[in-house]
Design a protein around this motif. Structure first.
Motif, PDB file in Angstrom:
ATOM      1  N   PHE A  23      -4.458  -0.973  -1.919  1.00 56.70           N
ATOM      2  CA  PHE A  23      -3.483   0.109  -1.923  1.00 56.70           C
ATOM      3  C   PHE A  23      -3.317   0.600  -3.349  1.00 56.70           C
ATOM      4  CE2 PHE A  23      -1.361  -4.002  -1.780  1.00 56.70           C
ATOM      5  CZ  PHE A  23      -0.456  -3.966  -2.818  1.00 56.70           C
ATOM      6  N   LYS A  24      -2.614   1.712  -3.504  1.00 54.91           N
ATOM      7  CA  LYS A  24      -2.418   2.319  -4.816  1.00 54.91           C
ATOM      8  C   LYS A  24      -1.084   1.883  -5.405  1.00 54.91           C
ATOM      9  CE  LYS A  24      -3.649   6.237  -2.642  1.00 54.91           C
ATOM     10  NZ  LYS A  24      -3.644   7.652  -2.355  1.00 54.91           N
ATOM     11  N   ILE A  25      -1.023   1.827  -6.733  1.00 56.76           N
ATOM     12  CA  ILE A  25       0.226   1.534  -7.417  1.00 56.76           C
ATOM     13  C   ILE A  25       0.422   2.508  -8.581  1.00 56.76           C
ATOM     14  CG2 ILE A  25       0.424  -0.923  -6.827  1.00 56.76           C
ATOM     15  CD1 ILE A  25      -0.794  -1.512  -9.654  1.00 56.76           C
ATOM     16  N   LEU A  37       8.515  -5.449 -14.758  1.00 60.26           N
ATOM     17  CA  LEU A  37       7.454  -4.511 -14.404  1.00 60.26           C
ATOM     18  C   LEU A  37       7.780  -4.016 -13.006  1.00 60.26           C
ATOM     19  CD1 LEU A  37       4.680  -3.165 -14.852  1.00 60.26           C
ATOM     20  CD2 LEU A  37       3.655  -5.235 -13.876  1.00 60.26           C
ATOM     21  N   ALA A  38       7.945  -2.712 -12.848  1.00 59.67           N
ATOM     22  CA  ALA A  38       8.257  -2.129 -11.544  1.00 59.67           C
ATOM     23  C   ALA A  38       7.098  -1.245 -11.110  1.00 59.67           C
ATOM     24  CB  ALA A  38       9.545  -1.317 -11.624  1.00 59.67           C
ATOM     25  N   LEU A  39       6.664  -1.428  -9.864  1.00 63.08           N
ATOM     26  CA  LEU A  39       5.522  -0.694  -9.322  1.00 63.08           C
ATOM     27  C   LEU A  39       5.901  -0.034  -8.006  1.00 63.08           C
ATOM     28  CD1 LEU A  39       2.885  -3.556  -9.733  1.00 63.08           C
ATOM     29  CD2 LEU A  39       3.248  -1.614 -11.282  1.00 63.08           C
ATOM     30  N   THR A  50       2.561   4.544   3.795  1.00 62.47           N
ATOM     31  CA  THR A  50       3.591   3.521   3.685  1.00 62.47           C
ATOM     32  C   THR A  50       3.864   3.291   2.214  1.00 62.47           C
ATOM     33  OG1 THR A  50       2.829   2.443   5.712  1.00 62.47           O
ATOM     34  CG2 THR A  50       4.136   1.110   4.205  1.00 62.47           C
ATOM     35  N   LYS A  51       5.144   3.233   1.853  1.00 67.02           N
ATOM     36  CA  LYS A  51       5.520   2.975   0.465  1.00 67.02           C
ATOM     37  C   LYS A  51       6.468   1.790   0.391  1.00 67.02           C
ATOM     38  CE  LYS A  51       5.054   7.550  -1.562  1.00 67.02           C
ATOM     39  NZ  LYS A  51       5.719   8.560  -2.390  1.00 67.02           N
ATOM     40  N   PHE A  52       6.337   1.030  -0.682  1.00 62.58           N
ATOM     41  CA  PHE A  52       7.263  -0.055  -0.991  1.00 62.58           C
ATOM     42  C   PHE A  52       7.202  -0.281  -2.482  1.00 62.58           C
ATOM     43  CE2 PHE A  52       3.185  -1.731   0.286  1.00 62.58           C
ATOM     44  CZ  PHE A  52       2.880  -2.731  -0.620  1.00 62.58           C
ATOM     45  N   ALA A  53       8.234  -0.897  -3.025  1.00 62.69           N
ATOM     46  CA  ALA A  53       8.274  -1.160  -4.463  1.00 62.69           C
ATOM     47  C   ALA A  53       8.151  -2.655  -4.710  1.00 62.69           C
ATOM     48  CB  ALA A  53       9.563  -0.619  -5.070  1.00 62.69           C
TER      49      ALA A  53
END
Length: 172
Positions: A23-25, A37-39, A50-53
């Motif tokens: 997946f992409k970050i 570190l937040a992604l 779908t997105k999640f952090a």
């Protein structure tokens, strides 16, 4: 068109071993007084995205965060279940905004081999192992801040069901 070629390889799973889901970050801003570190992670496109952090709060702790307003993660959960060889995938009924985990970095940033493994010299890939629920589930989380790529990879097929159940608490 190096960018287009890179995206084509990412979608095709280039250099990935079986048992992983790419997946992409993108890196998110954090408070200047922390080393967090937040992604932002995303899988799929359009109505199927779908997105999640993911927040890494130290070299040993982190948490997943629910991202509201996205598409239902049915495709992501299904593909992750296949990659992790989940034999009886069941999603959790518990819905949470955050899910804490322990994390272990498996060495300094390294290179990815064409066969999908890691090692052999310095590079941009961080290899880690995430532990959920008092070590009831484990999954590899590998990421590259330079290329914006990440993946979950199978640790052991016996953890597949539990990893899906844990992640479904915040990815819903």
């Amino acid at each position: 068109m190096a960018g287009a070629d890179h995206l084509r390889r990412l979608r095709a799973g280039y250099g990935r071993s079986p048992g992983s889901l790419a997946f992409k970050i993108t890196q998110l801003p954090v408070k200047s007084d922390t080393d967090d570190l937040a992604l932002m992670a995303s899988y799929g496109d359009g109505d199927y995205q779908t997105k999640f952090a993911i927040e890494l709060q130290s070299e040993s702790r982190g948490r997943f965060l629910h991202v509201a307003g996205g598409a239902r993660p049915t495709h992501f959960i299904s593909e992750l279940g296949k990659a992790l060889e989940a034999s009886d995938p069941r999603l959790s009924n518990a819905k949470q905004d955050t899910l804490a985990f322990d994390i272990a970095f498996l060495g300094p940033p390294t290179v990815r081999s064409s066969g999908g493994g890691f090692g052999g010299g310095p590079g941009d890939w961080y290899t880690t192992k995430i532990f959920f629920g008092e070590d009831q589930a484990e999954v590899y989380f590998n990421f590259n801040l330079v290329s914006g790529e990440a993946e979950f990879s199978i640790k052991d097929e016996s953890y597949g069901n539990a990893v899906l159940s844990e992640l479904s608490k915040v990815i819903w």
